[in-house]
Design a protein around this motif. Sequence first.
Motif, PDB file in Angstrom:
ATOM      1  N   ILE A  39       9.853  -3.015  12.910  1.00 22.04           N
ATOM      2  CA  ILE A  39      10.506  -3.010  14.223  1.00 22.04           C
ATOM      3  C   ILE A  39       9.921  -4.071  15.149  1.00 22.04           C
ATOM      4  CG2 ILE A  39      10.858  -1.608  16.298  1.00 22.04           C
ATOM      5  CD1 ILE A  39      10.932   0.856  14.452  1.00 22.04           C
ATOM      6  N   LEU A  40       8.640  -4.373  14.958  1.00 23.45           N
ATOM      7  CA  LEU A  40       7.948  -5.301  15.852  1.00 23.45           C
ATOM      8  C   LEU A  40       8.212  -6.776  15.549  1.00 23.45           C
ATOM      9  CD1 LEU A  40       4.475  -3.492  15.956  1.00 23.45           C
ATOM     10  CD2 LEU A  40       6.204  -3.547  17.771  1.00 23.45           C
TER      11      LEU A  40
ATOM     12  N   ALA B  49       0.823  -1.214   0.000  1.00 23.64           N
ATOM     13  CA  ALA B  49       0.000   0.000   0.000  1.00 23.64           C
ATOM     14  C   ALA B  49       0.861   1.269   0.000  1.00 23.64           C
ATOM     15  CB  ALA B  49      -0.922  -0.003   1.213  1.00 23.64           C
ATOM     16  N   ARG B  50       2.173   1.084   0.056  1.00 22.20           N
ATOM     17  CA  ARG B  50       3.130   2.198   0.060  1.00 22.20           C
ATOM     18  C   ARG B  50       2.926   3.116   1.268  1.00 22.20           C
ATOM     19  NH1 ARG B  50       5.772   2.261  -4.690  1.00 22.20           N
ATOM     20  NH2 ARG B  50       6.492   4.398  -4.409  1.00 22.20           N
ATOM     21  N   LYS B  51       2.551   2.496   2.377  1.00 23.75           N
ATOM     22  CA  LYS B  51       2.413   3.241   3.636  1.00 23.75           C
ATOM     23  C   LYS B  51       3.705   3.029   4.428  1.00 23.75           C
ATOM     24  CE  LYS B  51      -2.630   2.974   3.790  1.00 23.75           C
ATOM     25  NZ  LYS B  51      -3.831   2.627   4.596  1.00 23.75           N
ATOM     26  N   TRP B  52       4.685   3.861   4.130  1.00 22.82           N
ATOM     27  CA  TRP B  52       6.044   3.610   4.600  1.00 22.82           C
ATOM     28  C   TRP B  52       6.217   3.803   6.106  1.00 22.82           C
ATOM     29  CZ3 TRP B  52       7.629   0.738   1.062  1.00 22.82           C
ATOM     30  CH2 TRP B  52       7.387   1.010  -0.283  1.00 22.82           C
ATOM     31  N   SER B  53       5.522   4.759   6.669  1.00 22.27           N
ATOM     32  CA  SER B  53       5.629   4.955   8.122  1.00 22.27           C
ATOM     33  C   SER B  53       5.084   3.746   8.866  1.00 22.27           C
ATOM     34  CB  SER B  53       4.865   6.216   8.549  1.00 22.27           C
ATOM     35  OG  SER B  53       5.462   7.362   8.002  1.00 22.27           O
ATOM     36  N   GLU B  54       3.949   3.264   8.418  1.00 24.30           N
ATOM     37  CA  GLU B  54       3.349   2.066   9.009  1.00 24.30           C
ATOM     38  C   GLU B  54       4.256   0.863   8.810  1.00 24.30           C
ATOM     39  OE1 GLU B  54      -0.185  -0.600   7.430  1.00 24.30           O
ATOM     40  OE2 GLU B  54      -1.011   1.186   8.428  1.00 24.30           O
ATOM     41  N   ALA B  55       4.874   0.771   7.640  1.00 24.44           N
ATOM     42  CA  ALA B  55       5.774  -0.336   7.342  1.00 24.44           C
ATOM     43  C   ALA B  55       6.977  -0.340   8.283  1.00 24.44           C
ATOM     44  CB  ALA B  55       6.245  -0.260   5.895  1.00 24.44           C
ATOM     45  N   ARG B  56       7.534   0.849   8.547  1.00 24.36           N
ATOM     46  CA  ARG B  56       8.682   0.919   9.452  1.00 24.36           C
ATOM     47  C   ARG B  56       8.292   0.505  10.866  1.00 24.36           C
ATOM     48  NH1 ARG B  56       9.969   5.154   5.922  1.00 24.36           N
ATOM     49  NH2 ARG B  56       8.663   6.639   7.031  1.00 24.36           N
TER      50      ARG B  56
END
Length: 207
Positions: free
Chosen positions: A181-182, A170-177
């Motif tokens: 981490i989790l 979905a190109r949601k990079w903040s969510e991806a980062r």
Amino acid sequence: SVAEAAVRDIIRYYTREAGVRSLEREVSKICRKVVKTLLLKKAEKNLKGSVLYWGRRMMAASQAPDADEMLQASEQAMALAPGNRAVANNYAATLVLTGRKPAEAVKLTFENVTQFPGSPDFQINHAIALLMNDRVEEARKVLLEVQADRLTAVQRANFHLAWLDVSVRARKWSEARERSILIDRAQLMPLQLTKLDVLQKQVNRAN
């Protein structure tokens, strides 16, 4: 016996030290591989009609990792016990893990979540199967239904890996980062680690 030409090739291409100091080690390594192959062939001849045998072959292949061997072993088990629910579940999980046969994977995983609603393993696998078919929004909805606070460590790693895949697609990079981490790498299988590395590279390139 080992042909003279083979010995020369071992010395030339596999022995880095001067002379033949590592020759014995290299020959032993080759012999162990040959013995392993012969034993597997003998075991397959005697046990190829056993679902348990193919199940263990599949698990061994998953650690190798060898996606082709995993698929072959799970298909053999399915052919032997097509009505066995556990075998069908393992086959569906293999398709999801290897990324093979997307249409069949989504069909089998949908049957699982329908028959066992609320099962996190089946929900996560179905979400991944949907992603294999580029049905990103549907996968997101399935993951939202997972009760994340009740997951085991392995389930949690799989859950966040699936979410990472959704976020990247979905190109949601903040969510991806945040999802990246989790993820506890220690809980993932080798093929999943490879997938994680690919997704993380995409996230890093987007920064």
